[in-house]
Every structure is written in C-alpha cells, then in structure tokens.
Design an enzyme around this catalytic site. Sequence first.
Site, PDB file in Angstrom:
ATOM      1  N   GLY A 121      27.197 -32.069  27.382  1.00  0.00           N
ATOM      2  CA  GLY A 121      28.312 -32.290  28.562  1.00  0.00           C
ATOM      3  C   GLY A 121      28.145 -33.853  28.801  1.00  0.00           C
ATOM      4  N   THR A 122      27.048 -34.537  28.728  1.00  0.00           N
ATOM      5  CA  THR A 122      26.738 -35.651  28.943  1.00  0.00           C
ATOM      6  C   THR A 122      27.734 -36.865  27.992  1.00  0.00           C
ATOM      7  OG1 THR A 122      24.632 -35.261  29.667  1.00  0.00           O
ATOM      8  CG2 THR A 122      25.066 -37.711  29.310  1.00  0.00           C
ATOM      9  N   LYS A 141      19.357 -26.050  21.610  1.00  0.00           N
ATOM     10  CA  LYS A 141      20.875 -26.261  22.626  1.00  0.00           C
ATOM     11  C   LYS A 141      21.932 -25.454  21.811  1.00  0.00           C
ATOM     12  CE  LYS A 141      23.440 -29.652  24.578  1.00  0.00           C
ATOM     13  NZ  LYS A 141      23.762 -29.134  25.924  1.00  0.00           N
ATOM     14  N   ASN A 178      25.249 -33.862  33.912  1.00  0.00           N
ATOM     15  CA  ASN A 178      23.991 -34.569  33.979  1.00  0.00           C
ATOM     16  C   ASN A 178      23.616 -34.840  35.221  1.00  0.00           C
ATOM     17  OD1 ASN A 178      21.781 -36.545  33.451  1.00  0.00           O
ATOM     18  ND2 ASN A 178      22.085 -36.356  31.280  1.00  0.00           N
ATOM     19  N   HIS A 194      19.824 -33.852  20.780  1.00  0.00           N
ATOM     20  CA  HIS A 194      18.978 -32.784  21.593  1.00  0.00           C
ATOM     21  C   HIS A 194      18.052 -31.890  20.830  1.00  0.00           C
ATOM     22  CE1 HIS A 194      22.066 -34.090  24.760  1.00  0.00           C
ATOM     23  NE2 HIS A 194      21.254 -33.277  25.488  1.00  0.00           N
TER      24      HIS A 194
HETATM   25  N1  LIG Z   1      23.696 -30.773  33.788  1.00  0.00           N
HETATM   26  C1  LIG Z   1      22.555 -31.078  33.318  1.00  0.00           C
HETATM   27  O1  LIG Z   1      21.752 -32.157  33.900  1.00  0.00           O
HETATM   28  C2  LIG Z   1      21.888 -30.356  32.092  1.00  0.00           C
HETATM   29  C3  LIG Z   1      20.448 -30.630  31.791  1.00  0.00           C
HETATM   30  C4  LIG Z   1      19.856 -29.683  31.010  1.00  0.00           C
HETATM   31  C5  LIG Z   1      20.620 -28.437  30.423  1.00  0.00           C
HETATM   32  N2  LIG Z   1      21.728 -28.205  30.792  1.00  0.00           N
HETATM   33  C6  LIG Z   1      22.477 -27.058  30.716  1.00  0.00           C
HETATM   34  O2  LIG Z   1      21.901 -26.086  31.413  1.00  0.00           O
HETATM   35  C7  LIG Z   1      22.048 -24.803  30.587  1.00  0.00           C
HETATM   36  C8  LIG Z   1      20.843 -24.002  30.300  1.00  0.00           C
HETATM   37  O3  LIG Z   1      20.054 -24.835  29.685  1.00  0.00           O
HETATM   38  P1  LIG Z   1      18.523 -24.670  29.073  1.00  0.00           P
HETATM   39  O4  LIG Z   1      18.004 -25.714  28.181  1.00  0.00           O
HETATM   40  O5  LIG Z   1      17.677 -24.175  30.286  1.00  0.00           O
HETATM   41  O6  LIG Z   1      18.896 -23.112  28.239  1.00  0.00           O
HETATM   42  P2  LIG Z   1      18.053 -21.857  28.064  1.00  0.00           P
HETATM   43  O7  LIG Z   1      18.656 -21.127  26.984  1.00  0.00           O
HETATM   44  O8  LIG Z   1      16.443 -22.096  28.018  1.00  0.00           O
HETATM   45  O9  LIG Z   1      18.182 -20.926  29.422  1.00  0.00           O
HETATM   46  C9  LIG Z   1      19.227 -20.516  29.787  1.00  0.00           C
HETATM   47  C10 LIG Z   1      18.792 -19.293  30.534  1.00  0.00           C
HETATM   48  O10 LIG Z   1      19.862 -18.264  31.009  1.00  0.00           O
HETATM   49  C11 LIG Z   1      19.859 -17.242  31.061  1.00  0.00           C
HETATM   50  N3  LIG Z   1      21.070 -16.405  31.063  1.00  0.00           N
HETATM   51  C12 LIG Z   1      21.797 -16.391  30.137  1.00  0.00           C
HETATM   52  N4  LIG Z   1      22.881 -15.473  30.330  1.00  0.00           N
HETATM   53  C13 LIG Z   1      22.892 -15.337  31.555  1.00  0.00           C
HETATM   54  C14 LIG Z   1      23.502 -14.414  32.313  1.00  0.00           C
HETATM   55  N5  LIG Z   1      24.755 -13.773  32.108  1.00  0.00           N
HETATM   56  N6  LIG Z   1      23.014 -14.278  33.836  1.00  0.00           N
HETATM   57  C15 LIG Z   1      21.757 -15.008  34.096  1.00  0.00           C
HETATM   58  N7  LIG Z   1      21.076 -15.822  33.016  1.00  0.00           N
HETATM   59  C16 LIG Z   1      21.461 -15.829  32.004  1.00  0.00           C
HETATM   60  C17 LIG Z   1      19.026 -16.948  29.674  1.00  0.00           C
HETATM   61  O11 LIG Z   1      18.547 -15.676  29.453  1.00  0.00           O
HETATM   62  C18 LIG Z   1      18.102 -18.136  29.765  1.00  0.00           C
HETATM   63  O12 LIG Z   1      16.946 -17.605  30.495  1.00  0.00           O
HETATM   64  C19 LIG Z   1      22.811 -25.208  29.225  1.00  0.00           C
HETATM   65  O13 LIG Z   1      24.200 -25.097  29.486  1.00  0.00           O
HETATM   66  C20 LIG Z   1      22.549 -26.638  29.006  1.00  0.00           C
HETATM   67  O14 LIG Z   1      23.467 -27.511  28.328  1.00  0.00           O
HETATM   68  C21 LIG Z   1      22.383 -29.080  31.850  1.00  0.00           C
END
Ligand SMILES: NC(=O)c1ccc[n+]([C@@H]2O[C@H](COP(=O)([O-])OP(=O)(O)OC[C@H]3O[C@@H](n4cnc5c(N)ncnc54)[C@H](O)[C@@H]3O)[C@@H](O)[C@H]2O)c1
Length: 241
Positions: A141-142, A135, A100, A131
């Site tokens: 992860g948070t 998701k 996060n 969420h």
């Molecule tokens: N750390 C944080 O603060 C935080 C916050 C929000 C989401 N997240 C995480 O971030 C990730 C993405 O979340 P989201 O809601 O945007 O998901 P999402 O599904 O909307 O977007 C993910 C994108 O990644 C692409 N993708 C998948 N495989 C790929 C590859 N091999 N190469 C390139 N692109 C690829 C998909 O086509 C999609 O467009 C998740 O793991 C989520 O848990 C983390």
Amino acid sequence: MKIAILGAAGRMGRKLCELAPEAGLEVVARVDVAEGFDKEWPAGTEGVVDFSHHSALPPAIAKAAEQGIPYVIGTTGVTAEEQKTVDAAAKRIPVVQSGNYSLGVNLLLALVKRAATVLGPEYDIEITEMHHRHKKDAPSGTALMLAKSAAAGRGASNEFTYGRFGDTGERPRGEIAIHALRGGSVVGDHTVMFAGELERVELTHKAQDRAAFAAGALKALSWAKGKTPGIYTMQDVLALS
Ligand SMILES: NC(=O)c1ccc[n+]([C@@H]2O[C@H](COP(=O)([O-])OP(=O)(O)OC[C@H]3O[C@@H](n4cnc5c(N)ncnc54)[C@H](O)[C@@H]3O)[C@@H](O)[C@H]2O)c1
C-alpha cells in the site's frame, strides 16, 4: 478510550495490543479468526483499529458505522468492491485509511511529490519495495501511495507499470513503475528513484520496527474520536496535507 483491535493475533495486531496502554487506550477486544481470540467486540467499544485481512473489512466497518464509532484501516489490498463499503461507512463515521502510519513515510510522500514536480518527466521514476516473505499482497500500500504522490507532483494520472518481463520495448516517457521484492524478515523498505540522463536521485525509507506503524495507527484513532464523518489519511492526522 475503549478500543477493539482486529487481526489481534497477527504481527501488527500483537504490536498494537502491546502499545495501546501507553497510548492511553484500553483494549476491550482482541478480535481474530485465530483460536483463543474474540470473535466480536462488545457493546461500549469506542473505536476500532483494523490490521486483519481486506476480506474482513466490509462487515466490520459496516458494524462500526451502525454503532457510530471511529475506524482506523491499516489493512491493505482493499478491492474496489470492498472500498465501496468503506466509502458508505465514512458517510456515518470518521474513518482513517492509510497504507502506512509511520511519520517517516508520511514525510517521504511530501518529499516525493516535491521531487517529481521539480525534476519533471525527464527523470524516469522507478519505485521498489521490499517486505518479509509472509506479506500476502503486492505491491505494498505504501508503494502505491508513493506512486500516487509522484504522479500528483507531475500532474499525471494514476496509471502505473507493475514489474517487467519479456519483450517490453523501450521505456515509455512518463512511465511510473513499481517493483515488489519479498524475502526474509524485512519490516518494510521503499525507494523512489528519479533516473535522469546525467544523475539519479533516490529517496529511501526503511522501517526498523512495526511499532512505527502501530504507534501511528493508535494516534490516528485518538485523533479520529469526535471528528465529523469522512475519510481521512495519516497526512490529515499529522497535519502534513
Ligand atoms: N498501514 C500500515 O501502516 C501497515 C503496516 C503493516 C502492515 N499493514 C497491513 O496490515 C495487514 C496485516 O498485516 P500483518 O503483517 O499483521 O499480517 P498477519 O498475517 O500477521 O496478521 C493478520 C491477522 O488477521 C487475522 N485475520 C484474517 N482474517 C480475519 C478476519 N476475517 N477477522 C479477524 N481477523 C482476521 C489473521 O488470523 C492474522 O492473525 C496487512 O494487510 C498488511 O499489509 C499495514
């Protein structure tokens, strides 16, 4: 700074592309498996922010390590095997990895650790996270980071209970349990409950906009530029650790 965004077509990726210019960053590659997006980042890229899928992480971070450019991992659900590649890359480049990137959650981590220390094992710890229905991994992860902060506050191990079903028996003393809810368009809610005999304490964070995560991740990439190789967290970026 010329940057690549992985997962650029996704919910987080779109927000990162939108906010990068006002953070002083130039997006030179919008990488995604979706049609119409870049498949690679070009030579001259100076940093990577990855919010794609954990399976995409090992080859991408290995490439960044070869090129010597910093890498920010937002993607969650990283397996133990995938983490080995991350750890190897972090010997060559600065890597920021956090479940996060919001300021509020990173403050909450510190508050949870303090509460766990003060309240002690007499207070049962239950963590809920909610969420949106899209998701793909659970728990968040948070939620895991919050559980680890609570465990650290108590001096306990990182062994957690994930949900409950059936003939569970009485709640073991010292258990830390995590429960994942999914539905609608919820950006990210987390509550850590400390339930005692006579009172309950609840610490809650509610994200209202993905911009809270995106802005933090972009800040982390600017911060990582020029740092010595290693794995850093958002607590390091915000000087909260
Ligand atoms: N750390 C944080 O603060 C935080 C916050 C929000 C989401 N997240 C995480 O971030 C990730 C993405 O979340 P989201 O809601 O945007 O998901 P999402 O599904 O909307 O977007 C993910 C994108 O990644 C692409 N993708 C998948 N495989 C790929 C590859 N091999 N190469 C390139 N692109 C690829 C998909 O086509 C999609 O467009 C998740 O793991 C989520 O848990 C983390």
